[in-house]
Design a protein around this motif. Structure first.
Motif, PDB file in Angstrom:
ATOM      1  N   ALA A 182     -85.368 -35.727  19.669  1.00  0.00           N
ATOM      2  CA  ALA A 182     -84.635 -35.079  20.222  1.00  0.00           C
ATOM      3  C   ALA A 182     -84.483 -33.617  19.451  1.00  0.00           C
ATOM      4  N   ILE A 183     -83.934 -33.764  18.204  1.00  0.00           N
ATOM      5  CA  ILE A 183     -83.674 -32.734  17.967  1.00  0.00           C
ATOM      6  C   ILE A 183     -85.129 -31.983  17.438  1.00  0.00           C
ATOM      7  N   MET A 184     -86.240 -33.030  16.744  1.00  0.00           N
ATOM      8  CA  MET A 184     -87.706 -32.201  16.666  1.00  0.00           C
ATOM      9  C   MET A 184     -87.968 -31.834  18.207  1.00  0.00           C
ATOM     10  N   VAL A 185     -87.884 -32.135  19.144  1.00  0.00           N
ATOM     11  CA  VAL A 185     -88.250 -30.940  20.220  1.00  0.00           C
ATOM     12  C   VAL A 185     -87.833 -30.174  20.343  1.00  0.00           C
ATOM     13  N   SER A 186     -86.529 -30.004  20.313  1.00  0.00           N
ATOM     14  CA  SER A 186     -86.054 -28.555  20.127  1.00  0.00           C
ATOM     15  C   SER A 186     -86.497 -27.449  19.363  1.00  0.00           C
ATOM     16  N   TYR A 192     -91.893 -22.249  19.014  1.00  0.00           N
ATOM     17  CA  TYR A 192     -93.158 -22.397  19.506  1.00  0.00           C
ATOM     18  C   TYR A 192     -93.034 -21.640  20.563  1.00  0.00           C
ATOM     19  N   VAL A 193     -92.884 -23.063  20.990  1.00  0.00           N
ATOM     20  CA  VAL A 193     -92.307 -22.329  22.691  1.00  0.00           C
ATOM     21  C   VAL A 193     -91.099 -20.765  22.676  1.00  0.00           C
ATOM     22  N   ILE A 194     -90.448 -20.239  22.624  1.00  0.00           N
ATOM     23  CA  ILE A 194     -89.086 -19.574  23.248  1.00  0.00           C
ATOM     24  C   ILE A 194     -90.547 -18.092  22.815  1.00  0.00           C
ATOM     25  N   PRO A 195     -90.935 -18.044  21.660  1.00  0.00           N
ATOM     26  CA  PRO A 195     -91.112 -17.214  21.097  1.00  0.00           C
ATOM     27  C   PRO A 195     -91.913 -16.138  22.238  1.00  0.00           C
ATOM     28  N   VAL A 388     -83.685 -30.048  27.007  1.00  0.00           N
ATOM     29  CA  VAL A 388     -85.807 -29.794  27.792  1.00  0.00           C
ATOM     30  C   VAL A 388     -84.811 -29.172  28.445  1.00  0.00           C
ATOM     31  N   GLY A 389     -83.942 -29.250  29.666  1.00  0.00           N
ATOM     32  CA  GLY A 389     -83.272 -28.974  30.882  1.00  0.00           C
ATOM     33  C   GLY A 389     -82.871 -27.490  30.590  1.00  0.00           C
ATOM     34  N   THR A 390     -82.319 -27.524  29.720  1.00  0.00           N
ATOM     35  CA  THR A 390     -80.976 -26.043  28.928  1.00  0.00           C
ATOM     36  C   THR A 390     -82.712 -25.379  28.665  1.00  0.00           C
ATOM     37  N   MET A 391     -83.250 -25.339  28.667  1.00  0.00           N
ATOM     38  CA  MET A 391     -84.413 -24.157  27.237  1.00  0.00           C
ATOM     39  C   MET A 391     -85.324 -24.351  28.415  1.00  0.00           C
ATOM     40  N   VAL A 392     -85.705 -24.555  29.729  1.00  0.00           N
ATOM     41  CA  VAL A 392     -86.206 -24.294  30.444  1.00  0.00           C
ATOM     42  C   VAL A 392     -85.290 -23.239  31.545  1.00  0.00           C
TER      43      VAL A 392
END
Length: 406
Positions: A182-186, A192-195, A388-392
């Motif tokens: 979970a930490i790695m995915v976050s 890479y995704v948020i930017p 994951v849901g929080t970031m989405v």
């Protein structure tokens, strides 16, 4: 004048039997001449004997695991009960072992025993694989002439202990592994995704929701300091492991704290008590004096709190205290365990009572681990979903607001 110890080497050999059939194999010996002599004694004409080359990678092979020692003990006990001579038993076991290090060790033990040494002395040469408990039981078995029975008891003991350790690892490693993923995915999402979303939001030219801005700020910080965070995390893990191995006070503190962790602490406590009772029962039943048995137990519970308790019990018993009274003074054993020990002492069946306690606690450990696994699986799924849901949600919140305005 001290005699230098003989260095044993593994040799590969090829030869022909009396029928002319070509044979090959390997044998541990001090020099090739002894290998040739042994082959001729067996009716094999040696053609070629050469030193076994070392592996290019990984040394002599994988390490010898406790499970392999348990299998070795079971096989040896079975063959001795069937009337197979000890040296021949080692030859049969070595021929079927896949692990090169294990095979070499068995060959060395066979050579020592064949040379006139006792099995106890041969096993003492390998203290990493055969601990004080194992060698003392073998010594007792050889003295009483019940080596096959003792080996059978050791095999059962090893299998049960490995089963408990496997259940404990299952209870601890599974959630740790999932949290690590979970930490790695976050981290991947933040780096890479948020930017990618950040560039889109800048083109809007409007203020972002506080929640979304907090995620973007976290992403920027992690990209700027990610290597430092990774280095700190690795350094922390390495330092923690080294401190636990080298510092007895720190190791004791960790074990004491771990026993207080909800649910997990209860499993660790029951596991330590089960190992204490089973180890003491099997050593006492083998004829080892109670003080010596407690000395062995003081390093076999898997938890320094109970190891120290066993040492204190040994000191009290050595000066004449009853076992149940010495156990009570440590304040780490439940009343049921102390009462069973007291009944065993009075009835002269201490080993039987301790084995019953061990079996009961081992069953409780198994049930607790199964219950914990059933509880953790949905919780872990929810935990990963929240991350994951929080970031989405944070990334799509500005888009939803824009759609509402339009």
């Amino acid at each position: 004048m001290a005699v230098a110890p003989t260095t044993l080497v593994t040799f590969l050999w090829e030869g022909r039997d009396k029928r002319g059939n070509k044979l090959k194999g390997q044998q541990v010996a001090p020099n090739p001449n002894l290998v040739r002599a042994e082959l001729r004694r067996q009716g094999i004409n040696p053609i070629r004997v050469k030193k076994k080359p070392k592996a290019l990678f990984g040394g002599a092979g994988q390490r010898i695991t406790p499970k392999e020692i348990a299998v070795f003990s079971r096989q040896l006990a079975t063959m001795l009960k069937s009337g197979v001579p000890l040296v021949t038993s080692f030859q049969i076991i070595a021929s079927g072992v896949k692990n090169p290090r294990m095979r070499t060790m068995v060959e060395k033990i066979r050579t020592e025993v064949e040379g006139g040494g006792s099995l106890y002395e041969a096993l003492k040469e390998h203290p990493v694989q055969f601990d004080e408990l194992y060698t003392n039981l073998i010594k007792a078995g050889e003295s009483a002439g019940v080596l096959d029975t003792i080996l059978d008891e050791i095999a059962s003991y090893k299998e049960r202990i490995e089963s408990i350790k496997g259940k404990i690892k299952k209870a601890l490693y599974y959630p740790i592994a999932v949290v690590g993923v979970a930490i790695m995915v976050s981290a991947i999402l933040l780096i890479y995704v948020i930017p990618q979303f950040e560039g889109i939001f800048e083109s809007f030219g409007a203020a972002l929701p506080a929640f979304t801005q907090a995620i973007i700020d976290t992403s920027r910080w992690l990209r700027a300091n990610g290597l430092y965070v990774l280095f700190f995390f690795i350094a922390f893990i390495v330092t923690f492991i080294m401190a636990q191995k080298r510092s007895k006070p720190f190791s004791h503190w960790i074990d004491r704290i771990s026993l207080k962790v909800p649910i997990v602490g209860d499993i660790l406590e029951k596991s330590a008590i089960a190992r204490f009772c089973r180890t003491l029962a099997i050593t006492f039943a083998a004829g080892v004096p109670i003080v010596d048995a407690l000395q062995i137990v003081s390093g076999a519970t898997g938890n320094t709190v109970y190891n120290n308790a066993a040492s204190n019990i040994r000191d009290d018993v050595a000066i004449g205290h009853q076992l149940q009274l010495a156990m009570q003074q440590t304040n780490v054993f439940p009343g049921m365990v102390i009462q069973m020990a007291a009944i065993g002492e009075e009835a002269g069946s201490l080993d039987e009572m301790l084995l019953k306690v061990a079996e009961a606690y081992e069953e409780e450990v198994g049930n607790s681990v199964d219950a914990l696994s059933s509880l953790l699986e949905p919780l872990i799924i929810v935990f990963i979903g929240l991350i994951v849901g929080t970031m989405v949600i944070a990334m799509y919140l500005p888009i939803f607001k824009m759609a509402a305005v339009i």
